[in-house]
Design an enzyme around this catalytic site. Structure first.
Site, PDB file in Angstrom:
ATOM      1  N   HIS A  81      -3.334   0.785   1.998  1.00 50.74           N
ATOM      2  CA  HIS A  81      -3.211   2.250   1.986  1.00 50.74           C
ATOM      3  C   HIS A  81      -4.090   2.922   0.919  1.00 50.74           C
ATOM      4  O   HIS A  81      -3.834   4.075   0.544  1.00 50.74           O
ATOM      5  CB  HIS A  81      -1.749   2.673   1.814  1.00 50.74           C
ATOM      6  N   HIS A 107       6.281  10.366   0.926  1.00 50.17           N
ATOM      7  CA  HIS A 107       6.234   8.932   1.216  1.00 50.17           C
ATOM      8  C   HIS A 107       4.936   8.264   0.767  1.00 50.17           C
ATOM      9  O   HIS A 107       4.967   7.204   0.140  1.00 50.17           O
ATOM     10  CB  HIS A 107       6.451   8.697   2.719  1.00 50.17           C
ATOM     11  N   ASP A 167      11.007   2.183   1.322  1.00 48.84           N
ATOM     12  CA  ASP A 167      10.615   1.121   2.257  1.00 48.84           C
ATOM     13  C   ASP A 167      11.648  -0.002   2.276  1.00 48.84           C
ATOM     14  O   ASP A 167      11.333  -1.168   2.065  1.00 48.84           O
ATOM     15  CB  ASP A 167       9.236   0.581   1.872  1.00 48.84           C
TER      16      ASP A 167
END
Length: 578
Positions: A368, A358, A192
């Site tokens: 998340h 990922h 990221d």
């Protein structure tokens, strides 16, 4: 005698400092949380496209954005771009055949004994809406250098010799052949990243740590945080552009990112995988066009029919790169490929098995949380069956290291999961945990961009009956909300040193945010398997991390050198007396 005593104390203290690093054998650890430092900013602004590290510094047909990627133990991909990309209402694609794709290379500077011819392509990012800008890339070149010798330095130039338009000379060193006694020196793990001032700190810190390879685990440029009209990058696209007919992408950020990374990627291989910010939907439902066009990966070399998932060897480590945003179901092609790849690994040659995708399966942050449960339910049993040692993930913009775990249960043979989604992107660092009071997401939150939703309430353990734990989960060993990157140093077939470096410690000598020896236990974890690989010859031996080894060797060398001089002085003095 005082000199001799002082030297002994110095050696003893130095050895003790290195041996004080914990190992996974000391675990499972009691969970630790370091709260976000309020003196730090949660994020930073994107670098302007005019920033010196993002500007194009070559003329039209000369190569730029040069990048290496491992193809096999004896081959290397070289990628680069020529020509000018275009963005606007009316763009005209370049002709890929107008510029040749050549790499000249050899073992001596300026003496190139081999030439490899590559392929070239362009891609476009198109939008069927009035007023939105389209994009067409420069010419992207990929060439494979074959027949390389292990552990050897090569010098190379790329470009088109007929124009002529060749790059300046670059060099790289190949890894040694796969072996239980041969490992890359240092592997940088970055997730990221983006193109902010924090990203700059991360890459500068990584360069200082001198890696021999980069594992880039998704969400590279964040080009989709812009409007195609060139608006400034924003932390929340839907908040800033609520009336946008499609989530646009400002593709020049990809070109800027390639230039930003070139000082590293032109000399060490960067292995990539796709994250959610690489999806980039455009006309006709096309996705991932930038990602698939710009990067060469060893898909075909590893038996994969998709650039979304592949594997490769780096010395005695077998890496598996998986796609979280393509079909991962047990009936699909990726699962079938993964099973075959795992079956084919010889753990006596490549003892270490490292996997990466990922989106994390184990994550105690509110952001998340339980987002990729469906993928975990499909693949975790297979990952566990073949005793994957380490899993690296990004996606969550913070750091978290787990205890060894399988199916949310502590297990000494489960993988060690590490989240390093803290490279420095514009979306800011995540600071809230799902177990913080009032921060547990609702079951309708955290819907993935791909795949189903498999959120559940725990039916076992301390969180039984609940969607979230009421304290830091026992499988979460250490977590901290800071930007940074990781370095993996494999010492031998059973021990590897993992170090997480925080950006705020960039200028502090020997500062680390988290550090642990990851220890494999083949004698425990392979004993009940039907297809048990032979144990490595040095499975029971342990040597310190390379940094400690070199430092201690230096100390010991000085110690014995001074001791020798001291002895000669005594002998000389004794001879003079008698």
């Amino acid at each position: 005698m005082k000199i001799f005593t002082t030297l002994l104390v110095l050696v003893s203290v130095t050895m003790s400092e290195c041996s004080n690093i914990l190992t996974t054998l000391n675990g499972p650890f009691e969970p630790i949380t370091l709260k976000f430092d309020p003196s730090l900013r949660r994020g930073s602004d994107d670098l302007p496209i005019t920033h010196p590290r993002l500007k194009k510094n070559v003329t039209f047909n000369f190569p730029e954005q040069i990048a290496l990627a491992i193809s096999s133990p004896s081959s290397m991909w070289v990628s680069w771009i020529t020509g000018d990309a275009q963005i606007g209402l009316n763009v005209k694609p370049l002709d890929p055949a107008s510029v040749g794709s050549e790499v000249w290379y050899g073992k001596e500077s300026g003496k190139y004994t081999s030439v490899s011819k590559g392929v070239s392509l362009i891609y476009s990012q198109l939008y069927p809406f009035v007023g939105l800008w389209n994009y067409t890339s420069g010419i992207i070149h990929h060439a494979k250098l074959e027949g390389l010798e292990p552990g050897t330095k090569y010098y190379y130039k790329c470009g088109d010799s007929s124009i002529p338009a060749m790059s300046s000379e670059h060099s790289f060193v190949t890894f040694r052949a796969p072996s239980s006694n041969s490992y890359p020196r240092r592997i940088a793990v970055i997730g990221d990243l983006g193109l902010t001032s924090n990203s700059t700190t991360t890459i500068d810190h990584a360069i200082y740590n001198d890696p021999s390879m980069i594992l880039m685990i998704g969400d590279l440029t964040y080009a989709n945080q812009y409007q195609t009209t060139g608006g400034k990058g924003v932390p929340c696209f839907s908040c800033a552009f609520p009336n946008a007919p499609i989530r646009e992408t400002y593709q020049p950020r990809w070109d800027a990112w390639g230039r930003f990374m070139e000082p590293l990627t032109s000399k060490i291989p960067m292995m990539v995988l796709g994250g959610n910010h690489e999806i980039e939907p455009q006309v006709d439902g096309i996705t991932f066009k930038s990602y698939l066009s710009r990067f060469a990966v060893p898909a075909e070399e590893s038996g994969s029919k998709s650039n979304f998932y592949y594997s490769f060897d780096a010395g005695g480590i077998h890496f598996i790169m998986l796609g979280a945003y393509v079909d991962y179901n047990s009936t699909g092609a990726q699962f079938a490929w993964l099973k075959q790849d795992l079956k084919s690994i010889n753990r006596s040659v490549t003892p270490w098995l490292v996997a990466s995708w990922h989106s994390p399966w184990y994550n105690s942050y509110a952001s998340h949380y339980q987002e990729f449960e469906c993928m975990r339910l499909e693949m975790e049993a297979l990952i566990y069956e073949y005793r994957v040692d380490i899993v690296f993930n990004g996606h969550v913009h913070a750091y978290e290291r787990m205890n060894r775990v399988y199916n949310y249960t502590l297990d000494p043979c489960g993988p060690l999961y590490i989240t390093v989604g803290d490279g420095g992107n514009i979306e800011q660092v995540d600071v809230e945990h799902a177990d913080d009071p009032g921060k547990c997401p609702s079951a309708g939150d955290n819907t993935p961009e791909f795949g189903g939703v498999c959120h559940f309430n725990f039916s076992f353990g301390p969180a039984k009956g609940n969607f979230c734990w009421n304290k830091q989960p026992e499988w979460s060993a250490f977590r901290e909300s800071s930007f940074g990157h990781g370095i993996l140093e494999v010492v031998n077939s059973t021990h590897a040193l993992w170090t997480w470096h925080r950006n705020q410690d960039n200028y502090k000598e020997n500062a680390v945010g988290d550090q642990i020896y990851i220890v494999r236990q083949p004698e425990l974890c392979f004993k009940d398997l039907k297809s048990q690989p032979p144990l490595p010859n040095n499975s029971s031996s342990f040597s310190m991390a390379p940094a400690c080894l070199s430092h201690n060797f230096s100390i010991m060398s000085h110690f014995f050198g001074i001791l020798l001089i001291y002895g000669l002085i005594i002998l000389s003095w004794s001879g003079a007396r008698f």
